[in-house]
Design a protein around this motif. Structure first.
Motif, PDB file in Angstrom:
ATOM      1  N   HIS A 140      -2.865   2.745   8.379  1.00 40.55           N
ATOM      2  CA  HIS A 140      -3.717   1.520   8.424  1.00 40.55           C
ATOM      3  C   HIS A 140      -3.679   0.563   9.537  1.00 40.55           C
ATOM      4  CE1 HIS A 140      -3.866   1.846   3.703  1.00 40.55           C
ATOM      5  NE2 HIS A 140      -4.359   2.775   4.111  1.00 40.55           N
TER       6      HIS A 140
ATOM      7  N   ARG B 205     -11.208  -3.166   3.057  1.00 38.14           N
ATOM      8  CA  ARG B 205      -9.896  -3.742   2.443  1.00 38.14           C
ATOM      9  C   ARG B 205      -9.514  -4.972   2.978  1.00 38.14           C
ATOM     10  NH1 ARG B 205      -5.744   0.936   1.766  1.00 38.14           N
ATOM     11  NH2 ARG B 205      -6.947   1.675   0.323  1.00 38.14           N
TER      12      ARG B 205
ATOM     13  N   ARG C  84       0.702  -1.122  -0.101  1.00 35.98           N
ATOM     14  CA  ARG C  84       0.071   0.134   0.128  1.00 35.98           C
ATOM     15  C   ARG C  84       0.852   1.148  -0.031  1.00 35.98           C
ATOM     16  NH1 ARG C  84      -4.893  -2.869  -0.787  1.00 35.98           N
ATOM     17  NH2 ARG C  84      -4.996  -4.366   0.697  1.00 35.98           N
TER      18      ARG C  84
ATOM     19  N   GLU D 220     -12.522   1.990   5.876  1.00 33.31           N
ATOM     20  CA  GLU D 220     -11.669   1.713   4.856  1.00 33.31           C
ATOM     21  C   GLU D 220     -10.838   0.496   4.917  1.00 33.31           C
ATOM     22  OE1 GLU D 220      -7.934   3.988   2.368  1.00 33.31           O
ATOM     23  OE2 GLU D 220      -9.302   4.984   3.386  1.00 33.31           O
TER      24      GLU D 220
ATOM     25  N   ASP E 138     -11.242  -7.602   1.388  1.00 30.72           N
ATOM     26  CA  ASP E 138     -10.812  -7.886   0.017  1.00 30.72           C
ATOM     27  C   ASP E 138      -9.593  -8.961   0.113  1.00 30.72           C
ATOM     28  OD1 ASP E 138     -12.486  -6.330  -1.124  1.00 30.72           O
ATOM     29  OD2 ASP E 138     -11.413  -4.719  -1.205  1.00 30.72           O
TER      30      ASP E 138
END
Length: 250
Positions: free
Chosen positions: A149, A207, A110, A203, A210
């Protein structure tokens, strides 16, 4: 990635006298290299990589309470703050590192790739002693990425971004938590501002879903079992709950 799923037994993890035995994945050699670099930088709060075979890795054992035993430790502010400081220590040690092009990760790199993110820094992946976070293990989901994150992922569980009944039932709280206060305390201890924290938590949560889907598609456990058991619907319902209760996180 989900403490309620009791992932470790599904991964066939065994603790022996010589260390913790775990199955090998495509990214395991890169994880070993990351752990070696962290320990060489003085971060002894992560497991030592001891052996790597074709099908099994062996890691050093970190003493302390972990897994389901983590929850009482993280309730007091001192425990919460210690988790933030541990995460900051790990991040600072890895700031500015570069990785070879053939490095394998379980999820995409990322941007900005400013530190080595743990990728799954929930309190169940920390060891605890005397109400303090003393170690951080299960590095399968580490990857280069932005500090925020990992901070958001940790806050998702430590605030927590969950209903009161869940906080009382299995997060170790005796009364509904003051989530806003806990967010501010964690961010202050880490050394960041709690800007856009709700949006960032959601978020990162989506993510992460996913990533679970991608691993499940490759047949990786426990993610394949989670998805088959309705994990995606649970995550999406949780996102809707947070959106309806944003006032709790200020």
């Amino acid at each position: 990635m989900d403490p309620a799923a009791s992932a470790e037994p599904t991964r066939h993890v065994q603790v022996g006298l010589d260390g913790v035995h775990r199955p090998v994945h495509a990214w395991t050699p890169t994880v070993h290299a990351a752990l070696e670099r962290l320990r060489a930088a003085g971060v002894v709060e992560v497991p030592a990589p001891l052996a790597l075979g074709a099908h099994e890795e062996v890691l050093g054992f970190l003493p302390g309470d972990a897994g389901a035993a983590c929850w009482p430790h993280q309730v007091p502010e001192a425990g919460l703050v210690s988790a933030a400081r541990l995460l900051r220590r790990v991040h600072d040690a890895s700031a500015g590192w570069s990785w070879p092009p053939d490095a394998a990760w379980s999820q995409p790199v990322r941007e900005p790739a400013e530190v080595l993110c743990h990728g799954d820094p929930g309190p169940w992946n920390m060891t605890w002693a005397d109400g303090r976070a003393t170690g951080l293990f299960d590095w399968d989901f580490c990857h280069p990425g932005p500090r925020r994150h990992d901070v958001a992922y940790a806050l998702d569980w430590l605030a927590p971004f969950r209903p009161d009944d869940e906080a009382l039932r299995w997060h170790g709280f005796a009364a509904p938590p003051d989530r806003g206060s806990r967010i501010r305390a964690f961010c202050a201890a880490y050394g960041t501002e709690p800007d856009r924290v709700v949006d960032l938590v959601l978020e990162v949560r989506l993510r992460t879903l996913d990533v679970v889907r991608a691993l499940a598609a490759d047949g990786v456990e426990p993610q394949a079992g989670w998805l088959a058991g309705g994990h995606a619907a649970e995550v999406e319902a949780g996102v809707r709950w947070v959106e309806r209760h944003r006032r709790l996180f200020t």
